[in-house]
Design a protein around this motif. Structure first.
Motif, PDB file in Angstrom:
ATOM      1  N   THR A 105       0.243  -1.697   1.425  1.00 19.12           N
ATOM      2  CA  THR A 105      -0.698  -0.684   2.101  1.00 19.12           C
ATOM      3  C   THR A 105       0.096   0.675   2.551  1.00 19.12           C
ATOM      4  N   LEU A 106       1.249   0.277   3.062  1.00 18.72           N
ATOM      5  CA  LEU A 106       2.249   1.245   3.545  1.00 18.72           C
ATOM      6  C   LEU A 106       2.813   1.833   2.323  1.00 18.72           C
ATOM      7  N   ALA A 107       3.249   1.331   1.453  1.00 17.96           N
ATOM      8  CA  ALA A 107       4.182   1.935   0.206  1.00 17.96           C
ATOM      9  C   ALA A 107       2.909   2.689  -0.573  1.00 17.96           C
ATOM     10  N   GLU A 108       1.761   2.310  -0.659  1.00 21.27           N
ATOM     11  CA  GLU A 108       0.713   3.128  -1.120  1.00 21.27           C
ATOM     12  C   GLU A 108       0.366   4.439  -0.478  1.00 21.27           C
TER      13      GLU A 108
ATOM     14  N   THR B 185       0.572   8.196  -1.657  1.00 22.78           N
ATOM     15  CA  THR B 185      -0.613   9.039  -1.524  1.00 22.78           C
ATOM     16  C   THR B 185       0.017  10.426  -0.899  1.00 22.78           C
ATOM     17  N   LEU B 186       0.840  10.259   0.042  1.00 20.49           N
ATOM     18  CA  LEU B 186       1.338  11.350   0.601  1.00 20.49           C
ATOM     19  C   LEU B 186       2.004  12.165  -0.274  1.00 20.49           C
ATOM     20  N   ARG B 187       2.952  11.696  -1.071  1.00 16.24           N
ATOM     21  CA  ARG B 187       3.763  12.180  -1.858  1.00 16.24           C
ATOM     22  C   ARG B 187       2.888  13.196  -2.877  1.00 16.24           C
TER      23      ARG B 187
ATOM     24  N   MET C 286       3.452   5.012  10.873  1.00 16.58           N
ATOM     25  CA  MET C 286       3.723   3.812   9.487  1.00 16.58           C
ATOM     26  C   MET C 286       5.095   3.121   9.723  1.00 16.58           C
ATOM     27  N   GLN C 287       5.923   3.802  10.147  1.00 14.71           N
ATOM     28  CA  GLN C 287       7.425   3.301  10.668  1.00 14.71           C
ATOM     29  C   GLN C 287       7.285   2.217  11.842  1.00 14.71           C
TER      30      GLN C 287
END
Length: 547
Positions: A445-448, A452-454, A507-508
């Protein structure tokens, strides 16, 4: 002597008595009279038996009675078996009346004992033998020479009682006998009865205190300082100054008992360990029950109380209880330890009063959830006691009502064992949670979210280009204003903005928390109770050798 005509001498016997013989004859008569007078007026001879004749010399050591010389020691020799010393003593004329079966002889010399320093007067004059006159019995062939005087004269007024105990070394001759802290007598003798396999102590209580000894009194060991750490807690008792160093024995009537009849000479009593133990001797009627515990009985000892909500009902008799067929159980998770208890109805009736059929109530209580459980009585010693109470959540008892002739009282887990079981069940549930898939899903989920932010950044760049183009300027003013507002809103999520920075930081932190949680989950997978009991540290990683 005359001569005849032939010149031969003739001897003739003198028939006259010479007065010269008067002197030796008179001397013999006087000597015989002296010997006759000496032996006829000589006092009685006494034989004394002892193991050590220290300080006793023949012809010098005197025999006294009430500080008056009544005789002298004639000789001290070893016996034929070489195990004793025989002392021959001669009393003065007319001292036969001092010798009876209960007469006593002892050596008086400097000694240090419980009563202080005695016999200092013999430092210069030397040791002597004291004679205590008797009043009963005929004179025996020999007397035992004592090292110390008897504690009470044979004709002293009072009472002598016998105490029996299973422990040796509790009392010694000379220890005081107390009644509520006041000395009323002494311990006379202590010996071991091989037939009864018990210690026997003889006590003398002088008049007028002999009336205090009745048939209902109890005797107990009165030590100087007694520390007791049992199921009832920690208890420290200090006796009187008389028994602080040497100890003694006390007696009294237990609470709730009548005086009883006056005791007789040589009556026997039991010696209890302490004053609290005499109350247990009042309850002689009991009904035995057996219990089976699935918990550990370590710390449960014979004598521990059996209580019902703080009221003592009985005592643990045997833990564990051995009976025929006790070893027939299978050694599995349902193995139970048998314990024999004694329910004493008089204890309960003494506290609640009235008429109460305890046995019937126990039978009815078993149907309504009455169960026995082990509870901690002292955290320092780890001792346990048995508590009876009603439990709503227990299952109905379907086991046997009698085993080996004893009624069975059902049990349940309680106290620390119950808490430990609940904690272990909670840890097992935590251990069974699918944490690894949850961590993997959170990582994905964090990678997605980052992707999404990019993509959102690209979209914002495209909107900036559109709003800055010439065609955008040709749009109606309302549409331009709307797009400008949208552009300002989207700028709040661009890199460098507070909202964007906060989202990235969250997120971090989530990623860091998930990574730190992985070792804890691995430890719980290896040992489910690691949150309660410390897990052993793992071995340090070893670098591999280069090939």
């Amino acid at each position: 002597m005359t001569e005849n005509n032939h010149g031969v001498a003739r001897v003739e016997q003198i028939k006259r008595w010479s007065p010269v013989w008067i002197v030796p004859i008179v001397t013999i008569l006087i000597g015989a009279w002296i010997l006759f007078y000496h032996f006829s007026h000589q006092g009685p001879e006494v034989t004394l038996i002892t193991t050590n004749a220290e300080g006793i010399e023949g012809g010098k050591t005197a025999i006294k009675s009430r500080s008056v010389d009544v005789g002298v020691v004639e000789s001290a020799v070893l016996s034929d078996d070489l195990h004793h010393v025989e002392i021959k003593a001669r009393l003065n004329t007319g001292m036969e009346k001092l010798l009876h079966g209960d007469s006593a002889f002892w050596v008086v010399k400097p000694q240090i004992g419980r009563e202080g320093v005695t016999g200092l007067g013999t430092l210069l004059s030397g040791a002597y033998i004291e004679l205590q006159p008797g009043s009963k019995g005929d004179k025996p062939e020999s007397y035992q020479l004592l090292d110390a005087p008897p504690l009470a004269p044979p004709d002293a007024k009072g009472i002598r009682v016998i105490l029996s105990s299973n422990k040796a070394g509790q009392l010694n001759a000379g220890d005081p006998v107390l009644f509520r802290g006041y000395r009323v007598g002494s311990v006379e003798t202590s010996n071991f009865d091989a037939d009864k396999r018990a210690m026997r102590y003889q006590l003398f209580i002088g008049a007028p205190y002999d009336r205090l000894v009745t048939t209902n009194v109890r005797f107990w060991k009165d030590s100087g300082i007694a520390v007791d750490m049992s199921a009832s807690g920690m208890r420290v008792e200090m006796g009187s100054l008389t028994t602080l160093f040497s100890g003694g024995v006390s007696f009294d009537i237990p609470d709730g008992r009548e005086l009883g009849l006056v005791a007789k000479n040589s009556d026997e009593y039991q010696l209890f360990d302490d004053q609290r133990s005499i109350q247990d001797s009042l309850y002689t009627e009991h009904v035995d029950y057996v219990m089976f515990f699935s918990d550990s009985i370590r710390g449960l000892q014979a004598g521990a109380p059996v209580e019902f909500r703080g009221i003592r009902l009985g005592t643990v008799a045997q833990a564990p209880f051995q009976f025929p067929g006790a070893a027939n159980q299978e050694l599995n998770t349902d193995y139970r330890i048998p314990v024999l208890i004694r329910i004493e109805p008089e204890r309960f009736l003494a506290q609640v009063g009235g008429e109460f059929n305890l046995e019937q109530h126990l039978q009815d209580g078993k149907k309504r959830g009455l169960r026995a459980s082990l509870k901690s009585a002292n955290l320092l010693t780890g001792s346990l006691y048995i508590d009876l109470d009603f439990y709503d959540s227990v299952k109905a008892y379907n086991g046997p009502n009698k085993i080996a002739g004893y009624e069975v009282i059902p049990t349940t887990s309680g106290g620390l064992n119950q808490i430990q079981q609940k904690l272990m069940a909670t840890l097992d549930k935590i251990n069974s949670l699918p944490l690894d898939p949850m961590i993997n899903q959170a990582t994905n989920t964090l990678a997605e979210s980052q992707r999404t932010l990019r993509e959102l950044q690209k979209t914002l760049d495209s909107l900036n280009q559109i709003t800055s183009s010439q065609s955008m300027k040709d749009l109606p003013q309302d549409m331009q204003q709307t797009l400008r507002e949208l552009n300002r809103s989207m700028k709040g999520f661009q890199p460098g903005s507070p909202a964007y920075n906060k989202m990235v930081a969250d997120m971090q932190r989530l990623d860091q928390v998930l990574r730190e949680l992985q070792p804890v989950l691995k430890t719980l997978n290896n040992k489910s109770n690691a949150l309660v009991f410390e897990a052993k540290p793992g071995e340090d990683p070893q670098p591999k050798r280069a090939r």
